[in-house]
Write an enzyme that holds these catalytic residues in place. Structure first.
Site, PDB file in Angstrom:
ATOM      1  N   ARG A   1       0.851  -1.186   0.000  1.00 15.96           N
ATOM      2  CA  ARG A   1       0.000   0.000   0.000  1.00 15.96           C
ATOM      3  C   ARG A   1       0.885   1.234   0.000  1.00 15.96           C
ATOM      4  O   ARG A   1       1.899   1.295   0.699  1.00 15.96           O
ATOM      5  CB  ARG A   1      -0.925   0.022   1.233  1.00 15.96           C
ATOM      6  CG  ARG A   1      -2.117  -0.916   1.145  1.00 15.96           C
ATOM      7  CD  ARG A   1      -3.147  -0.413   0.145  1.00 15.96           C
ATOM      8  NE  ARG A   1      -4.355  -1.214   0.112  1.00 15.96           N
ATOM      9  CZ  ARG A   1      -4.572  -2.230  -0.701  1.00 15.96           C
ATOM     10  NH1 ARG A   1      -3.634  -2.600  -1.555  1.00 15.96           N
ATOM     11  NH2 ARG A   1      -5.713  -2.883  -0.682  1.00 15.96           N
TER      12      ARG A   1
ATOM     13  N   GLU B   1      -2.697   8.026  -4.626  1.00 17.20           N
ATOM     14  CA  GLU B   1      -2.919   7.083  -5.726  1.00 17.20           C
ATOM     15  C   GLU B   1      -4.303   7.316  -6.332  1.00 17.20           C
ATOM     16  O   GLU B   1      -5.277   7.383  -5.583  1.00 17.20           O
ATOM     17  CB  GLU B   1      -2.814   5.656  -5.214  1.00 17.20           C
ATOM     18  CG  GLU B   1      -2.833   4.617  -6.325  1.00 17.20           C
ATOM     19  CD  GLU B   1      -2.580   3.206  -5.816  1.00 17.20           C
ATOM     20  OE1 GLU B   1      -3.457   2.345  -6.051  1.00 17.20           O
ATOM     21  OE2 GLU B   1      -1.536   2.967  -5.182  1.00 17.20           O
TER      22      GLU B   1
ATOM     23  N   HIS C   1      -0.217   0.228 -10.041  1.00 18.90           N
ATOM     24  CA  HIS C   1      -0.956  -0.704  -9.175  1.00 18.90           C
ATOM     25  C   HIS C   1      -1.555  -1.836 -10.005  1.00 18.90           C
ATOM     26  O   HIS C   1      -2.749  -2.130  -9.924  1.00 18.90           O
ATOM     27  CB  HIS C   1      -2.055   0.032  -8.408  1.00 18.90           C
ATOM     28  CG  HIS C   1      -2.476  -0.702  -7.160  1.00 18.90           C
ATOM     29  ND1 HIS C   1      -3.043  -0.067  -6.078  1.00 18.90           N
ATOM     30  CD2 HIS C   1      -2.423  -2.015  -6.820  1.00 18.90           C
ATOM     31  CE1 HIS C   1      -3.326  -0.958  -5.132  1.00 18.90           C
ATOM     32  NE2 HIS C   1      -2.951  -2.153  -5.566  1.00 18.90           N
TER      33      HIS C   1
END
Length: 338
Positions: free
Chosen positions: A251, A280, A299
């Site tokens: 994360r 993000e 991601h």
């Protein structure tokens, strides 16, 4: 048979799996989330049936819920309040920090039981972590930006290096397996000092500062909690070798982005490989995009094509558990949030 309901709800949009309704453009997930479309839903439907379950619309008979949205947190809470008979909720991702608030509301209740996909996606994510590490060590960020032939040799071999992996879940274990041919020395950093098979050393998170100075490669594969938020910042980067690299496939919030940018700019680190960022998505114009020591992927360590069959297998196993044997996998502690 176990009645199971499913939803890919997003911003009020809900589709029962038996309708195989794809998400329209307005409701497509953000980068890094699982995209649930007709092809995937067919896999999940089959998994439920093969495990002895029956797909039903949400109602009083529903015992299990497959929540196939990466967000819609409030709506999940509303569904659970409206259907208190739901005994089990399957979520589509390994990291469920976005649902921590909802899960916490049910922490002192006997149901529902929460399961995530943790461990299900270990192979593709571990593979991506290794790819980022190798790319950084071999200075790929610099090489792919080059417009002329380099004459100065530059690069580090992974063979025999000291690798620190933060986390001890399925991804960490798979990373260790992939590292075996490189004869690395692996240190695991986890919540406890309980030894991890295959690691040369296992230390508690409180000892992170002790192992960083000797690390050549640091891979972040930990859960995102209030305790782990920004666990890597200026202090930690100052402890690391200038030849060390950082890889984060967990994360973005585990790393202090501003501190990382400064560490790279000042050449305090050899490089950073990030599949996750904070914020993000990483905004256009962010300094990390032009940082020559950074290698960034959006991601996508595990794409929908990779993850759908893996999630289907997790669903199949847990529907069997709901239907009889009770041996769920990927169980989440709603109080801890992971």
């Amino acid at each position: 048979m176990a009645p199971v309901s499913s939803t890919n709800a997003t911003r009020g949009h809900r589709a029962v799996l038996t309708e195989s309704a794809p998400l329209d453009a307005e409701h497509r997930p953000t980068p890094g989330a699982i995209s649930i479309g007709p092809e995937s839903t067919e896999l999940f439907e089959t998994a439920v049936r093969e495990a002895g379950g029956t797909l039903v619309p949400l109602g009083d008979e529903t015992r299990g819920l497959m929540w196939l949205s990466h967000r819609a947190v409030d709506e999940l809470d509303e569904v659970l309040q409206a259907h208190p008979g739901i005994e089990w909720v399957q979520m589509p991702m390994a990291g469920v920090d976005m649902f921590a608030g909802v899960m916490a509301k049910y922490a002192d209740r006997p149901k529902p039981l929460w399961t995530s996909a943790k461990g299900a996606y270990s192979e593709p994510v571990a593979e991506h972590a290794l790819a980022l590490a190798l790319g950084l060590l071999r200075v790929f960020p610099e090489r792919v930006r080059a417009e002329s032939w380099a004459t100065v040799p530059k690069g580090i071999s992974l063979y025999g290096l000291n690798v620190v992996i933060v986390g001890a879940g399925g991804i960490a274990l798979e990373i260790m397996r992939l590292l075996e041919p490189f004869d690395t020395t692996v240190t695991i950093v986890r919540r406890s000092t309980t030894p991890v098979a295959g690691a040369s050393r296992t230390v508690a998170a409180s000892s992170l500062a002790e192992v960083l100075p000797d690390a050549d490669v640091v891979i972040v594969a930990a859960a995102m909690t209030t305790d782990t938020s920004k666990m890597f910042g200026a202090t930690e980067f100052a402890l690391m070798k200038e030849s060390a690299i950082l890889v984060n496939i967990a994360r973005g919030g585990l790393v202090d982005t501003d501190a990382l940018v400064e560490a790279l700019r000042s050449e305090r680190l050899w490089g950073a490989g990030l599949d996750v960022t904070d914020p993000e998505p990483l905004p256009d114009g962010h300094p990390l995009w032009t940082e020559p020591r950074a290698l960034i992927t959006p991601h996508q360590a595990d794409t929908p094509e990779m993850t759908a069959p893996l999630l289907a297998e997790r669903i199949r196993h847990n529907v069997r558990a709901l239907a009889g044997d009770g041996e769920f996998i990927g169980v989440v502690d709603p109080a801890a949030g992971y």
